[in-house]
Design a protein around this motif. Structure first.
Motif, mmCIF file in Angstrom:
data_model
loop_
_atom_site.group_PDB
_atom_site.id
_atom_site.type_symbol
_atom_site.label_atom_id
_atom_site.label_comp_id
_atom_site.label_asym_id
_atom_site.label_seq_id
_atom_site.Cartn_x
_atom_site.Cartn_y
_atom_site.Cartn_z
ATOM 1 N N THR A 81 -5.403 -1.027 3.125
ATOM 2 C CA THR A 81 -4.165 -0.757 2.408
ATOM 3 C C THR A 81 -4.163 -1.607 1.134
ATOM 4 O O THR A 81 -5.004 -2.490 0.962
ATOM 5 C CB THR A 81 -2.950 -1.131 3.275
ATOM 6 O OG1 THR A 81 -2.997 -2.541 3.521
ATOM 7 C CG2 THR A 81 -2.944 -0.357 4.585
ATOM 8 N N GLU A 82 -3.215 -1.349 0.267
ATOM 9 C CA GLU A 82 -3.079 -2.144 -0.961
ATOM 10 C C GLU A 82 -2.895 -3.621 -0.640
ATOM 11 O O GLU A 82 -3.499 -4.496 -1.251
ATOM 12 C CB GLU A 82 -1.902 -1.626 -1.804
ATOM 13 C CG GLU A 82 -1.838 -2.214 -3.190
ATOM 14 C CD GLU A 82 -2.941 -1.713 -4.110
ATOM 15 O OE1 GLU A 82 -3.561 -2.552 -4.808
ATOM 16 O OE2 GLU A 82 -3.198 -0.499 -4.135
ATOM 17 N N PRO A 125 -7.787 1.397 -1.838
ATOM 18 C CA PRO A 125 -6.972 1.798 -0.692
ATOM 19 C C PRO A 125 -7.547 3.032 0.013
ATOM 20 O O PRO A 125 -7.888 4.035 -0.626
ATOM 21 C CB PRO A 125 -5.601 2.107 -1.318
ATOM 22 C CG PRO A 125 -5.549 1.199 -2.507
ATOM 23 C CD PRO A 125 -6.963 1.188 -3.030
ATOM 24 N N ASP A 126 -7.730 2.891 1.323
ATOM 25 C CA ASP A 126 -8.196 3.954 2.218
ATOM 26 C C ASP A 126 -9.638 4.403 1.995
ATOM 27 O O ASP A 126 -10.041 5.421 2.553
ATOM 28 C CB ASP A 126 -7.286 5.189 2.130
ATOM 29 C CG ASP A 126 -5.853 4.880 2.533
ATOM 30 O OD1 ASP A 126 -5.660 4.063 3.455
ATOM 31 O OD2 ASP A 126 -4.928 5.452 1.909
#
Length: 190
Positions: A81-82, A125-126
């Motif tokens: 995640t961020e 992210p991701d």
């Protein structure tokens, strides 16, 4: 009464004999018994570390890396995640040709001809993306397996660049060579 005196005297002598005969020198201690089985050592406190193995490695897709033609593979990683990216170190390793040797990324192999092959990665992210390129164009590296570790820092107030540098320094300070998959995996209990 004479009988009672004799009985008392006789009892006194027997009691005294028993008391004196019970005293003796302290003997040597006996042998110690066998040591019991010890339990397994506990974890080193790396409960938040995420270790992921991608096996088999997917097929390459044509694309580019920093403006140069390259092959790439995108690996979806929802744990990135961020917030995690701002506060973690991501280390990636790979195996070639099905051999049981782990190589760290970024990996660069220079040839005598002046050409070079590079296998590297980025994350966002991701997503973790693996790239393979050479000075002559895209590289079809025979990667059989990839393993990466997401190592969060314990200081949630630190910023991303300094956090990663601090985490790498902490590993080096503990004698862990981050270029060695085995040392990192053993340290992280992965």
């Amino acid at each position: 009464m004479k009988t009672l005196k004799k009985l008392f005297y006789f009892s006194f002598i027997i009691s005294l004999s028993l008391f004196v005969s019970c005293e003796g020198e302290d003997g040597m201690d006996g042998l110690n018994g066998e040591q019991g089985i010890q339990g397994e050592p506990g974890q080193d406190g790396n409960a938040n570390v995420i270790g992921v193995t991608v096996d088999p490695f997917p097929s390459w897709t044509s694309g580019s890396y920093l403006g140069q033609e390259a092959n790439f593979v995108e690996i979806t990683e929802t744990s990135l995640t961020e917030a995690v990216i701002d506060d973690a170190l991501v280390l990636v390793y790979f195996q070639l040709f099905g051999d049981n040797v782990w190589y760290p990324m970024t990996y660069a192999f220079p040839f005598d001809s002046g050409n070079e092959e590079v296998i590297t990665y980025t994350y966002e992210p991701d997503l973790v993306t693996i790239y393979a390129l050479s000075t002559t164009g895209p590289l079809n590296a025979s990667i059989s397996k990839v393993r990466y570790f997401i190592i969060p820092t314990s200081d949630a107030t630190a910023r991303s660049a300094s956090t990663r540098e601090m985490k790498v320094q902490q590993l080096w300070d503990k004698g862990i060579d981050i270029n060695s998959y085995e040392e990192v995996a053993n340290y992280l209990n992965q």
